[in-house]
Design a protein around this motif. Structure first.
Motif, short mmCIF file in Angstrom:
data_model
loop_
_atom_site.label_atom_id
_atom_site.label_comp_id
_atom_site.label_asym_id
_atom_site.label_seq_id
_atom_site.Cartn_x
_atom_site.Cartn_y
_atom_site.Cartn_z
N LEU A 1 44.22 35.99 38.50
CA LEU A 1 44.26 36.55 37.09
C LEU A 1 43.20 35.43 36.34
CD1 LEU A 1 48.01 37.18 36.65
CD2 LEU A 1 46.13 38.67 36.23
N HIS A 2 43.21 34.51 36.43
CA HIS A 2 42.62 33.10 35.93
C HIS A 2 41.07 33.56 35.95
CE1 HIS A 2 46.56 31.51 35.17
NE2 HIS A 2 46.45 30.96 36.74
N LEU A 3 40.70 33.98 37.31
CA LEU A 3 39.32 34.29 37.51
C LEU A 3 38.73 35.30 36.68
CD1 LEU A 3 39.19 33.77 41.42
CD2 LEU A 3 38.78 32.04 39.48
N LEU A 4 39.64 36.63 36.46
CA LEU A 4 39.26 37.70 36.15
C LEU A 4 39.33 37.97 34.57
CD1 LEU A 4 40.84 40.28 38.75
CD2 LEU A 4 38.64 39.39 38.58
N SER B 1 42.02 35.26 26.85
CA SER B 1 40.95 34.75 27.52
C SER B 1 40.85 33.40 27.39
CB SER B 1 39.68 35.61 26.78
OG SER B 1 38.40 35.17 27.21
N VAL B 2 40.86 32.87 26.19
CA VAL B 2 40.78 31.51 25.94
C VAL B 2 41.86 30.34 26.82
CG1 VAL B 2 41.07 29.38 24.22
CG2 VAL B 2 39.67 31.82 23.67
N GLN B 3 43.06 31.02 26.73
CA GLN B 3 44.01 30.42 27.72
C GLN B 3 43.91 30.41 29.14
OE1 GLN B 3 46.14 28.14 26.13
NE2 GLN B 3 45.33 28.68 24.06
N HIS B 4 43.26 31.42 29.55
CA HIS B 4 42.99 31.55 30.78
C HIS B 4 41.75 30.65 31.34
CE1 HIS B 4 46.14 33.99 32.51
NE2 HIS B 4 46.22 34.69 31.45
N SER B 5 40.98 30.66 30.39
CA SER B 5 39.62 29.73 30.74
C SER B 5 40.18 28.27 30.92
CB SER B 5 38.70 29.63 29.53
OG SER B 5 38.34 31.16 29.61
N GLU C 1 30.11 36.14 39.12
CA GLU C 1 30.14 37.41 39.50
C GLU C 1 30.82 38.39 38.63
OE1 GLU C 1 31.28 37.91 43.67
OE2 GLU C 1 29.66 36.21 44.35
N VAL C 2 32.11 37.85 38.51
CA VAL C 2 32.81 38.77 37.34
C VAL C 2 32.12 38.89 36.20
CG1 VAL C 2 34.95 38.73 36.04
CG2 VAL C 2 34.89 37.78 38.64
N ASP C 3 31.55 37.85 35.43
CA ASP C 3 30.72 37.89 34.48
C ASP C 3 29.63 38.85 34.43
OD1 ASP C 3 32.08 35.84 33.09
OD2 ASP C 3 30.69 34.22 33.81
N TYR C 4 28.95 39.24 35.56
CA TYR C 4 27.89 39.98 35.65
C TYR C 4 28.46 41.30 35.79
CZ TYR C 4 24.19 42.77 38.09
OH TYR C 4 23.26 43.54 38.25
N LEU C 5 29.70 41.59 36.26
CA LEU C 5 30.41 42.89 36.27
C LEU C 5 30.63 43.36 34.92
CD1 LEU C 5 32.04 45.45 37.34
CD2 LEU C 5 33.88 43.86 37.38
N LEU D 1 41.44 46.24 43.50
CA LEU D 1 41.89 45.77 44.66
C LEU D 1 40.86 44.86 45.28
CD1 LEU D 1 43.90 45.99 47.00
CD2 LEU D 1 42.85 47.85 47.62
N TRP D 2 39.53 45.24 45.23
CA TRP D 2 38.60 44.57 45.94
C TRP D 2 38.40 43.11 45.39
CZ3 TRP D 2 33.41 43.52 43.97
CH2 TRP D 2 32.44 42.91 44.92
N LEU D 3 38.26 43.03 44.02
CA LEU D 3 38.26 42.03 43.12
C LEU D 3 39.27 40.87 43.56
CD1 LEU D 3 36.75 43.11 39.79
CD2 LEU D 3 35.35 41.98 41.50
N TRP D 4 40.40 41.58 43.50
CA TRP D 4 41.66 40.77 43.80
C TRP D 4 41.66 39.99 45.24
CZ3 TRP D 4 45.16 41.47 39.45
CH2 TRP D 4 46.19 40.35 39.32
N SER D 5 41.43 40.98 46.20
CA SER D 5 41.34 40.36 47.56
C SER D 5 40.21 39.51 47.59
CB SER D 5 41.34 41.33 48.58
OG SER D 5 40.13 42.31 48.41
N ARG D 6 39.01 39.68 47.14
CA ARG D 6 37.91 38.58 47.21
C ARG D 6 38.38 37.33 46.53
NH1 ARG D 6 33.19 38.97 45.05
NH2 ARG D 6 32.46 37.88 46.63
N GLY D 7 38.84 37.34 45.37
CA GLY D 7 39.44 36.36 44.59
C GLY D 7 40.09 35.31 45.54
N ALA D 8 41.11 35.93 45.77
CA ALA D 8 42.55 35.28 46.68
C ALA D 8 41.50 34.64 47.94
CB ALA D 8 43.38 36.14 47.12
N SER D 9 40.70 35.13 48.48
CA SER D 9 40.04 34.65 49.68
C SER D 9 38.99 33.80 49.26
CB SER D 9 39.21 35.70 50.59
OG SER D 9 40.00 36.83 50.96
N TYR D 10 38.51 33.49 48.22
CA TYR D 10 37.59 32.58 47.36
C TYR D 10 38.54 31.12 47.25
CZ TYR D 10 34.54 30.25 44.39
OH TYR D 10 33.55 29.03 43.93
#
Length: 314
Positions: free
Chosen positions: A48-51, A90-94, A113-117, A222-231
């Motif tokens: 969540l904090h990444l997205l 947005s601010v608090q998760h940053s 990558e999330v910023d690019y999206l 789903l893709w973003l979440w699984s990639r984020g957890a892996s990262y």
């Protein structure tokens, strides 16, 4: 006012005021694995904090662009409250990302990558030069916001009910952040949908666009979440490469009640696709308001606002 009173107000159609709460959190005592001995569950939620920092800044930009299309003064007031809440989220998760970096977990490669999206692929101009008619791309972006908000409402309701996290000894500051945010997602769960329906044009096209954007949103999240957890697990300095994110490890977290069940998230899709659907059916406004009345961060923000109000005694 009790939970039942709030539910009765909602059923009666009485308007509920949506407004941001200027909360703050002290992360100095929050450990990297804030669910003790549960690194997988910790990092799945940490996605969540990444997205959210980039995603919720994007929500605000899209709504700001669409404000001239709003002709209903009550909806306009809700939209402005929504924008204020999302900007604060947005601010608090940053700040949590900064806290992770201080603990040697750098998230920059993933969040770029999330910023690019959000900034390029879903930016003000259609990607790859796709020739959308004037104003049509904005409607698609509003529809994407509404589809994403369907899942944030479900997640918000889940975190308010996730007593297993308390029993597992999860960090109190992180739980307050997640539940404050989840409660506000339930509070404003219908605003993005109402905004899209208001601005989205004639009904057949409006519904088709709603279906199409959900068909893209669900697999993308789903893709973003699984990639984020892996990262996060791969770069966790305390794990030092000893653990990998796997569906089995994720399922163990679900069984323990530490993660939301996949079926609850999947069931949100057919509900959203019903023509008669409205997000006011999601979650419990009464439960959300009750939590916000007890949240340490929200109470502190309300107290600070009261002390700063003109005419208040010190």
């Amino acid at each position: 006012m009790s939970t039942d009173d709030h539910e009765e107000r909602e059923r009666s159609g009485e308007r509920y005021a949506i407004a941001p709460r200027r909360v703050s959190f002290d992360w100095r005592r929050t450990p990297l694995h804030w669910i003790p001995d549960e690194p997988t569950a910790t990092h799945v939620i940490n996605v969540l904090h990444l997205l959210l920092p980039a995603g919720e800044r994007w929500f605000v930009r899209v709504f700001k662009e669409a404000l001239p299309l709003v002709t209903d003064p009550r909806l306009l007031k809700d939209v402005k409250g929504f924008m204020g809440q999302e900007a604060t989220h947005s601010v608090q998760h940053s700040y949590v990302l900064n806290h992770l970096a201080e603990q040697k977990l750098d998230t920059g490669a993933y969040t770029s990558e999330v910023d690019y999206l959000f900034e390029r692929l879903l930016g003000e101009r259609p990607p790859w030069g796709i020739p959308f008619p004037a104003g049509r791309w904005l409607l698609y972006r509003l529809a994407f916001v509404a589809a994403i908000e369907q899942f944030t409402a479900v997640l918000g309701d889940w975190i308010l009910r996730a007593d297993a996290l308390d029993r597992a000894g999860a960090d109190g500051t992180m739980l307050d952040l997640l539940r404050w945010h989840g409660a506000e997602e339930v509070e404003h769960r219908a605003v993005a949908f109402d905004m899209y329906e208001h601005c989205g044009g004639r009904e057949p096209l409006r519904y088709i666009r709603r279906v199409g954007t959900m068909a893209v949103t669900a697999p993308m999240l789903l893709w973003l979440w699984s990639r984020g957890a892996s990262y996060l697990i791969r770069h966790d300095p305390q794990l030092a490469g000893r653990l990998r994110y796997t569906p089995l490890a994720h399922h163990r977290g679900v069984r323990k009640g530490l993660l939301p069940p996949w079926r609850a998230l999947a069931a949100a899709i057919p509900r959203y696709l019903r023509r008669s659907y409205h997000p006011s059916q999601e979650g419990s406004l009464g439960m959300a308001v009750a939590y916000l009345a007890s949240s340490p961060a929200a109470r502190a923000a309300a107290g600070a606002a009261g002390r700063a109000a003109p005419g208040k005694e010190a």
